[in-house]
Design a protein around this motif. Structure first.
Motif, PDB file in Angstrom:
ATOM      1  N   LYS A  97      35.350  44.637  43.602  1.00  0.00           N
ATOM      2  CA  LYS A  97      35.629  43.247  43.219  1.00  0.00           C
ATOM      3  C   LYS A  97      36.615  42.603  44.186  1.00  0.00           C
ATOM      4  CE  LYS A  97      34.545  43.385  38.295  1.00  0.00           C
ATOM      5  NZ  LYS A  97      34.052  44.770  38.197  1.00  0.00           N
ATOM      6  N   MET A  98      37.627  43.378  44.594  1.00  0.00           N
ATOM      7  CA  MET A  98      38.583  42.836  45.570  1.00  0.00           C
ATOM      8  C   MET A  98      37.890  42.499  46.885  1.00  0.00           C
ATOM      9  SD  MET A  98      42.133  44.900  45.098  1.00  0.00           S
ATOM     10  CE  MET A  98      41.664  46.433  44.333  1.00  0.00           C
ATOM     11  N   ALA A  99      36.980  43.356  47.318  1.00  0.00           N
ATOM     12  CA  ALA A  99      36.247  43.108  48.563  1.00  0.00           C
ATOM     13  C   ALA A  99      35.395  41.844  48.462  1.00  0.00           C
ATOM     14  CB  ALA A  99      35.364  44.310  48.905  1.00  0.00           C
ATOM     15  N   MET A 100      34.877  41.578  47.266  1.00  0.00           N
ATOM     16  CA  MET A 100      34.041  40.397  47.055  1.00  0.00           C
ATOM     17  C   MET A 100      34.867  39.175  46.629  1.00  0.00           C
ATOM     18  SD  MET A 100      31.225  41.483  48.030  1.00  0.00           S
ATOM     19  CE  MET A 100      30.456  39.913  47.795  1.00  0.00           C
ATOM     20  N   LYS A 101      36.180  39.363  46.545  1.00  0.00           N
ATOM     21  CA  LYS A 101      37.105  38.284  46.172  1.00  0.00           C
ATOM     22  C   LYS A 101      36.791  37.701  44.787  1.00  0.00           C
ATOM     23  CE  LYS A 101      38.404  36.914  50.869  1.00  0.00           C
ATOM     24  NZ  LYS A 101      38.214  38.165  51.501  1.00  0.00           N
ATOM     25  N   ILE A 102      36.598  38.625  43.834  1.00  0.00           N
ATOM     26  CA  ILE A 102      36.393  38.226  42.449  1.00  0.00           C
ATOM     27  C   ILE A 102      37.346  39.047  41.572  1.00  0.00           C
ATOM     28  CG2 ILE A 102      34.026  37.460  42.773  1.00  0.00           C
ATOM     29  CD1 ILE A 102      33.031  40.105  41.645  1.00  0.00           C
ATOM     30  N   VAL A 157      35.471  35.917  37.652  1.00  0.00           N
ATOM     31  CA  VAL A 157      35.663  34.644  38.352  1.00  0.00           C
ATOM     32  C   VAL A 157      36.030  34.887  39.802  1.00  0.00           C
ATOM     33  CG1 VAL A 157      36.415  33.483  36.221  1.00  0.00           C
ATOM     34  CG2 VAL A 157      38.118  34.504  37.732  1.00  0.00           C
ATOM     35  N   SER A 158      35.926  33.831  40.589  1.00  0.00           N
ATOM     36  CA  SER A 158      36.344  33.885  41.980  1.00  0.00           C
ATOM     37  C   SER A 158      37.866  34.038  42.037  1.00  0.00           C
ATOM     38  CB  SER A 158      35.925  32.605  42.689  1.00  0.00           C
ATOM     39  OG  SER A 158      36.408  32.598  44.012  1.00  0.00           O
ATOM     40  N   ALA A 159      38.332  34.910  42.928  1.00  0.00           N
ATOM     41  CA  ALA A 159      39.767  35.127  43.070  1.00  0.00           C
ATOM     42  C   ALA A 159      40.361  34.219  44.140  1.00  0.00           C
ATOM     43  CB  ALA A 159      40.047  36.594  43.414  1.00  0.00           C
ATOM     44  N   GLU A 160      39.534  33.412  44.755  1.00  0.00           N
ATOM     45  CA  GLU A 160      39.998  32.543  45.838  1.00  0.00           C
ATOM     46  C   GLU A 160      40.534  31.231  45.302  1.00  0.00           C
ATOM     47  OE1 GLU A 160      37.364  33.560  49.579  1.00  0.00           O
ATOM     48  OE2 GLU A 160      36.135  32.831  47.916  1.00  0.00           O
TER      49      GLU A 160
END
Length: 160
Positions: A97-102, A157-160
């Motif tokens: 999930k961190m790699a996909m920024k979620i 959700v998006s982490a960005e």
């Protein structure tokens, strides 16, 4: 929760795939010694012309059973613990999930607590194993939630 960008199926699937690869690498490194032990035991039997005493046969069968049982236990439990602890951490998601920024949050936007993260991880594992089609539930509801998300009222959700 308003003004939040949901992660979507594609990012969620890729995160799950990345986690699967990472866990496979860890399992391979950790479990190789078990194969070595069983191989060594088989070589000992071969040195004796394939003949084993009853005690040695029982010991070999017990060791093989413990090794296989241990492998199965590790393969079932470690992914659940990994998912739950990472989701309940300040990162709010696994390495995939961190790699996909979620990230995973409650419907209110708050981080998941450890018990919710654990329940979510257990349900995710059980439901995903029971029927792969259940992974597609998020495609058919407005908040893009799978059953394990609905159970603990979480969103990805998006982490960005």
């Amino acid at each position: 929760m308003e003004n939040v960008k949901l992660a979507g199926f594609g990012k969620r699937f890729l995160a799950y795939f990345i986690d699967g690869i990472l866990l496979s690498i860890v399992f391979s490194i950790v479990l190789i010694p078990f194969g070595g032990i069983l191989g060594f035991m088989g070589m000992k039997a071969a040195e004796n012309g394939g003949e084993m005493s009853d005690e040695a046969a029982v010991a070999t069968a017990a060791m093989a059973g413990l090794s296989v049982g241990g492998i199965i236990l590790v393969a079932l439990v470690v992914p659940i613990i990994y998912d739950a602890l990472m989701t309940a951490s300040t990162k709010q998601g696994t390495l995939g999930k961190m790699a996909m920024k979620i990230k995973v949050v409650k419907e209110t936007g708050e981080p998941l607590n450890t018990s919710d993260a654990f329940i979510r991880a257990v349900l995710k594992s059980i439901l995903g194993s029971a029927c792969a089609l259940l992974w597609f539930v998020c495609l058919f509801n407005k908040q893009e939630q799978n059953l394990h998300d609905m159970a603990v009222k979480s969103l990805v959700v998006s982490a960005e």
